[in-house]
Design an enzyme around this catalytic site. Sequence first.
Site, PDB file in Angstrom:
ATOM      1  N   TYR A 186     -47.382  27.554  -9.363  1.00  0.00           N
ATOM      2  CA  TYR A 186     -47.218  28.846 -10.029  1.00  0.00           C
ATOM      3  C   TYR A 186     -47.028  28.617 -11.525  1.00  0.00           C
ATOM      4  O   TYR A 186     -46.665  29.522 -12.265  1.00  0.00           O
ATOM      5  CB  TYR A 186     -46.017  29.590  -9.435  1.00  0.00           C
ATOM      6  CG  TYR A 186     -46.118  29.752  -7.932  1.00  0.00           C
ATOM      7  CD1 TYR A 186     -46.833  30.800  -7.371  1.00  0.00           C
ATOM      8  CD2 TYR A 186     -45.517  28.828  -7.064  1.00  0.00           C
ATOM      9  CE1 TYR A 186     -46.948  30.936  -5.988  1.00  0.00           C
ATOM     10  CE2 TYR A 186     -45.630  28.953  -5.690  1.00  0.00           C
ATOM     11  CZ  TYR A 186     -46.340  30.010  -5.159  1.00  0.00           C
ATOM     12  OH  TYR A 186     -46.455  30.135  -3.794  1.00  0.00           O
ATOM     13  N   CYS A 197     -35.371  16.682  17.210  1.00  0.00           N
ATOM     14  CA  CYS A 197     -35.505  18.035  16.679  1.00  0.00           C
ATOM     15  C   CYS A 197     -35.446  19.046  17.818  1.00  0.00           C
ATOM     16  O   CYS A 197     -36.470  19.486  18.343  1.00  0.00           O
ATOM     17  CB  CYS A 197     -36.808  18.176  15.884  1.00  0.00           C
ATOM     18  SG  CYS A 197     -36.926  19.743  15.009  1.00  0.00           S
ATOM     19  N   GLU A 235     -38.861  26.683  -4.908  1.00  0.00           N
ATOM     20  CA  GLU A 235     -39.405  25.424  -5.419  1.00  0.00           C
ATOM     21  C   GLU A 235     -39.015  24.259  -4.515  1.00  0.00           C
ATOM     22  O   GLU A 235     -39.791  23.313  -4.320  1.00  0.00           O
ATOM     23  CB  GLU A 235     -38.924  25.200  -6.852  1.00  0.00           C
ATOM     24  CG  GLU A 235     -39.530  26.200  -7.831  1.00  0.00           C
ATOM     25  CD  GLU A 235     -38.925  26.148  -9.222  1.00  0.00           C
ATOM     26  OE1 GLU A 235     -39.684  26.021 -10.197  1.00  0.00           O
ATOM     27  OE2 GLU A 235     -37.693  26.250  -9.335  1.00  0.00           O
TER      28      GLU A 235
END
Length: 552
Positions: A447, A189, A523
Site C-alpha cells: 500500500y 495446531c 502491517e
Amino acid sequence: MEVQDQESLGRWDGLCSRDISSRTEAMENICEEVMRKVEAIGPMPALDPSSPASGSLPGSDLNDILAHLLMLSRRCPFEDVRRQCVRLLQGIQDLGVRIPRPLGNGPSRFIPEKEILHISKVDTRTRSIFEDAFAALGRLDNISLVMGFHPQYLESFLRTQHYLLQMDGPLALHYRHYIGIMAAARHQCSYLVNLHVNDFLQVGGDPKWLNGLNEAPQKLQQLGELNKILAHRPWLLTKEHIEGLLKAEEHSWSLAELIHAVVLLTHYHSLASFTFGCGITPEIHCDGGHTFRPPSLSQYCVCDIANGNGHLNHHDDWLGNQVMDGSDMSGEVEVLMERMKHLQECRDDEEASQEEMATRFEREKTESMLVVTAEDEECVPSRDISRHFEDPSYGYKDFSRRGEHVPTFRAQDYSWEDHGYSLVNRLYPDVGQMLDEKFQMAYNLTYNTMATHKDVDTSMLRRAIWNYIHCMFGIRYDDYDYGEINQLLDRSFKIYIKTMVCSPEKTTKRMYESFWRQFQHSEKVHVNLLLMEARMQAELLYALRAITRYMT
C-alpha cells in the site's frame, strides 16, 4: 459423536444461499426444529466443561445447535441470518434454557477485536469475498477475518484452498481433510485439526481414522515420514523418499496423488504458522470458543451476541492500544526507512563480487541457526493432537550447534518459476497457476505505506523478509546481497520470524508485540502472509526437486 442426517444438513446449507428467500425458508425450518427440541427437553443444565465440542456438527444435541446459532449470529455475512439467529437465541433464553456466549476477544488473541473487520461494516468487495467463503464451507472462519485486512490476498487464498479441498482432483475429499489434519497436527495446531475433523466427518470420512494415524489406511500412514520431514527439515528429503511412496505395491501413490498431497501438506504446515503467528482463537462453535456458564461479574444478555460487548476484556484492549502506541520506540520507523534509503544508495554506488555475496549468504545462514526461537521448554503435544502423527520428538533443530549445517540450495538450479510451477501444473492442472498467483500476491502486496508514512517503496523490506526465510531453509539467490538482512531485520523480528516459521506452536503474544512496535496490526498481518507463503514455497521447492530427481 453423531453425524447429522442429510435432511438436517440441508437446512443449515440453505443459510449459505445468496437468495434471501432460500435463507428465510431454511431459517424457518431451523427455528421450528430447534423450538421442538427445546420444548421436548426443557431447561438445559450447564454444559459439562469436559465434554468435547470440537468437531461436533449441529445435529441432535441441543448444545451443538445453540453453539452453531451463536456462531452464525456473529460470523454469518448475511445480516438477515445474523438478526434471526439473535432473535431465536433470545426466544430460547426466554424459555429458561441457558444459551452459550462467546469466549475470548474475537478472532485473534493478539489483535483487538475492534481493529478486525466487523462483518456488518466491510466494503462491498470484502463482503462478496466473505459471502463466497461462507457459501463454500458454511462458516466464515477466524483466519479469513484476520486475512480480511488484505482482501486481494484473501480472495486468492480462498480460491486456492477451495480448489485444493473441494474441486476435482486426484485425491478423494476425505483424504484431503485427513492430510490437513496430519499436517496441522505436526505443529500441534488444534485450531486447524478441529476444523478438519469436522470437515472430514461431513464428507463421509471414517470416524475410526480419528483414533490415530495407526487406524488410517496404510497408504496415509506411509505419508507420515514425508509429513515429518517437510514440516521440520525439508532439506533432508531425497528421491528415495519419493520412490518409497510411488513403489509401495498395493499401497502406492500415483504421481498426481503425491503432488496433491505435497501441496496440501505444505499448505497446512504454513497455515499453522499463520494461525499461531496471528494468535488465531478457536471458532465460536468449537471447543474453547464458547461456554454455557454465565459470566462471573454481570448477567449475560443475548444482545451482547450481536454487538460484542459481552466479552470485552478491557485489560487486553488496553494492552493492544499500548503496544501500538510505541512511545518507547519513537523513531523506529524512521530509522528503518533511513536504512532502506542508505542501502539503495550503496547498491547504486558499488556491487559486491560473487564471492563476497556467497560469503554473506553463508554468514547469514549460520547466524539464522543461532537465533533462539523461544524462551520456554519444548512443547509436548497432547494425546488428542499427537495421535495424528508419528515421532512427536522430531522437530526443527539448530544444526550448527551440533556441528551440522543446512546444505545450500541454489535457487538458480531449481526455482519455483522455472521448474516447480510447471511440474505442479502438469500433474495437478491449474494448481500451479493458483499457487503462483498467491505467492506473487503476498510478495508484491503493498500500500506504499510504513506505519503513518505514505508513498514508501517497501519492496526492499519485503524481499529481505522473504529471502531471510528461504535463507533459514538453505535457499540462496545469487543476485541478492544477504548483508541487507541484518540492516533491515532487528533481533526481535528475527526471533519472531524463526519461531513462527520453524516452531510456530511456541509463538507468544510478547513476541508479536516486540517487533515493529510502531506499525499497524494490518502491517503485521501482511508480514505473516509473507512468512506463510515464503515457508510454503521453500517446502514445496524441496519436495518438487526430490520428485523431479526421481522422475529423471
